[in-house]
Design an enzyme around this catalytic site. Sequence first.
Site, short mmCIF file in Angstrom:
data_model
loop_
_atom_site.label_atom_id
_atom_site.label_comp_id
_atom_site.label_asym_id
_atom_site.label_seq_id
_atom_site.Cartn_x
_atom_site.Cartn_y
_atom_site.Cartn_z
N LYS A 45 0.78 -1.13 0.12
CA LYS A 45 -0.05 -0.12 -0.27
C LYS A 45 0.72 1.23 0.09
CE LYS A 45 -4.49 -1.18 2.02
NZ LYS A 45 -5.04 -1.34 3.29
N GLY A 134 -5.74 -23.03 5.76
CA GLY A 134 -4.13 -22.49 6.18
C GLY A 134 -2.98 -23.41 5.23
N LYS A 205 -15.19 -21.39 2.79
CA LYS A 205 -14.51 -22.47 2.64
C LYS A 205 -15.12 -23.80 2.40
CE LYS A 205 -10.98 -20.46 5.95
NZ LYS A 205 -10.68 -20.13 7.37
#
Lengths: 427, 427
Positions: A45, A134, A205
């Site tokens: 950013k 993950g 998910k």
Amino acid sequence: MEEIKVGLLGCGTVGSGVYKILQENKNSIANKSGAKLTVNKVLVKDTSQKLAVDVEKDLLTDDFEEIINDSEIDIIVELIGGVHPAKEFVLRALNSGRSVVTANKELIAKYGSEILSTADENGVDIYFEASVGGGIPIISPLKEDLAGNSVNKIMGIVNGTTNYILTKMGQEGAEFDEVLEKAQELGYAEADPTSDIAGHDAAYKLAILSSIGFESRVNIDEVYIEGITEIAKEDISYAKELGYKIKLLAIGKEDEGIEVRVHPTLIPKEHPLASVNDVFNAVFVEGDAIGEVMFYGPGAGQMPTGSAVVGDIITAARNIDFGAQGRIPCTCFEDKEFKPQAQTETSFYLRLNVCDRPGVLGKITGLLGEYGVSLESVIQKGRSANQAVPLVLVTHKVKEGNLVSALDEIKALDGVKEIANLIRVEE
Amino acid sequence: MEEIKVGLLGCGTVGSGVYKILQENKNSIANKSGAKLTVNKVLVKDTSQKLAVDVEKDLLTDDFEEIINDSEIDIIVELIGGVHPAKEFVLRALNSGRSVVTANKELIAKYGSEILSTADENGVDIYFEASVGGGIPIISPLKEDLAGNSVNKIMGIVNGTTNYILTKMGQEGAEFDEVLEKAQELGYAEADPTSDIAGHDAAYKLAILSSIGFESRVNIDEVYIEGITEIAKEDISYAKELGYKIKLLAIGKEDEGIEVRVHPTLIPKEHPLASVNDVFNAVFVEGDAIGEVMFYGPGAGQMPTGSAVVGDIITAARNIDFGAQGRIPCTCFEDKEFKPQAQTETSFYLRLNVCDRPGVLGKITGLLGEYGVSLESVIQKGRSANQAVPLVLVTHKVKEGNLVSALDEIKALDGVKEIANLIRVEE
């Protein structure tokens, strides 16, 4: 050895993990991918901002155009999260002939169809192993190793925050709010924990896993979602007494229609998912050939999620090396029907508060019986002439619609003060 | 859609499972592999023999030459087991330009190096997912999804027979021999159970997993092997009292040298492997990025093992389709040293029979202390002036060589009748 160049979009928690792994294990990664993998540019950013990892200053840019126009870059890794501008970046990357790796569950759950077909049209790869569980390998095992199976059930603990909260509520006999606060202090829950505790994260998910497992697109809107905010400590202790643990499960089943639902669930304490504690995740898959298989591990975190992303980058690099981009197709070959929630069948745990006087239990079980609901267990505790006492029931399997109709009548019974909770049970 | 033809070597338990899966799920498999997979020939010992699955009569042959000379066949699947003639068949198949899928752990553990380099020289695939953990995806996750990790530990329950026996000994308080007999009746143990109960089967699997995980060839001769025949029911009950379960573990570690060992092990009852019961298998992997991850499922059986083989066939077919054969290389890039067993460090459970008189425990702990062995727990039960009584000790971590030296002296102590058992402990 060929050099394959990577553009990283985002260098927050996961991005810095990916950068670190690519640096620290670079020799072994080069051997495995058949190419030297180099990060050519990193989108941040603010290029003056301090990063969690030591990235060479001149790799940093705050302009996506610099990455998409860098003709040396072969693989673009999206780790900024959210839908916009991640979606635009991913589509532009794919349309420009780059393979893409992403950890973005929301993006894939909402726009998987468009993204996967864009990859296909361009003959490039889209990998998203890190979007579920993950670091746990689950998407690639489902798409490849278990490809010979017709999958009929996927059941997982896919949200670490809620699993941590439920584990601690059970271990400490604490209420939801206290544990949530502690989880926030420890960094296991976000300042705004809504997406986790309301079940949305798990639903993204589940939509991804079910689309793959059942070979048919599951849109996020099809997922029935219920969070864990209504779970009281007494539900956990009654469940324990009955031989169950309460977990937030993401459940997908296929049997004359797909059912997909995320909700707190009682599972028998012997079930492999019952001992998955704290922030750990696990996904249980049932297929016609394999039977039951479970994948267990860390469902979040810088390095575990980085591990999954790097695994995908290596695969994408190897595919480039072999001219085999697009090897793994979108697996939504069919267009299956969904089962309405009222048609799904489970057992139920019911906690009511009732007046302690003769005939109340009889009226309740009578009404349940009229709707075809039979009981497996009953716990009634305490005696009080004045106050309501808890009555806990576990039903046998029943169509959800029937139970809801029975409860509508039970609610209105004289002697029934409230239906305090209603939790599904899976075996 | 392209047609890819498969030659099956062997149609016993696993072979018939593979044939069944390829038939039953053929549409979905064709979608996933991008090609229609057809079995063109099946090698059997005797073409008149009845098979467990309905194979068209004219596919059967008892002559390998008919398969190797069938120019239509692209993939050869070896499911006959053992070393000869499996090795010769596999090498000939690879040298003839066919990709090979095998479930043969002994073959890969003993001749992996030769077989993988032959595949490499011929630019074809060799896949062997089913050689470890039956249907559980473990080899491909290690080689691909976890490829970003430096793996430092692999710990698994990889033999269903011994896990069944140890589970039943624990549940029923029964002795090894009784349970083995029952396991044989149920078909969970072979008529000659040596390879399972002596730990050889687990050692083959450990050699394969460690070669991949540690990126360095682990020959079967390097594996320290101890079976479960010496485990007594009292060991299991003392272990329970101390908070442990006894499992036959295959353990590989890498830390200044590779250590690879198969032996009965005490693990804490909270460890994820401790609740892997009956014939189930599970492999626990620790990597620098992922942390800990576990793969759990059915470690054997017709359909689960068939699932792994079919997964490999689909991958091999897809590689042919994309001209990407040889995508996944042999991962033994390095040549690491091994740690001698005497240099390995673990805690130990010791069960001795000693005379119940003052000073004996003092002498034992004194001698242990001289060799740097300190104790975590001591259980002494029963009192008897005439008979020996059991003394159970759990040590802290110690180099195995030191403990062995201490035990040599302890054995000779007046008052020590025997060292009844010695079992390693892992945390």
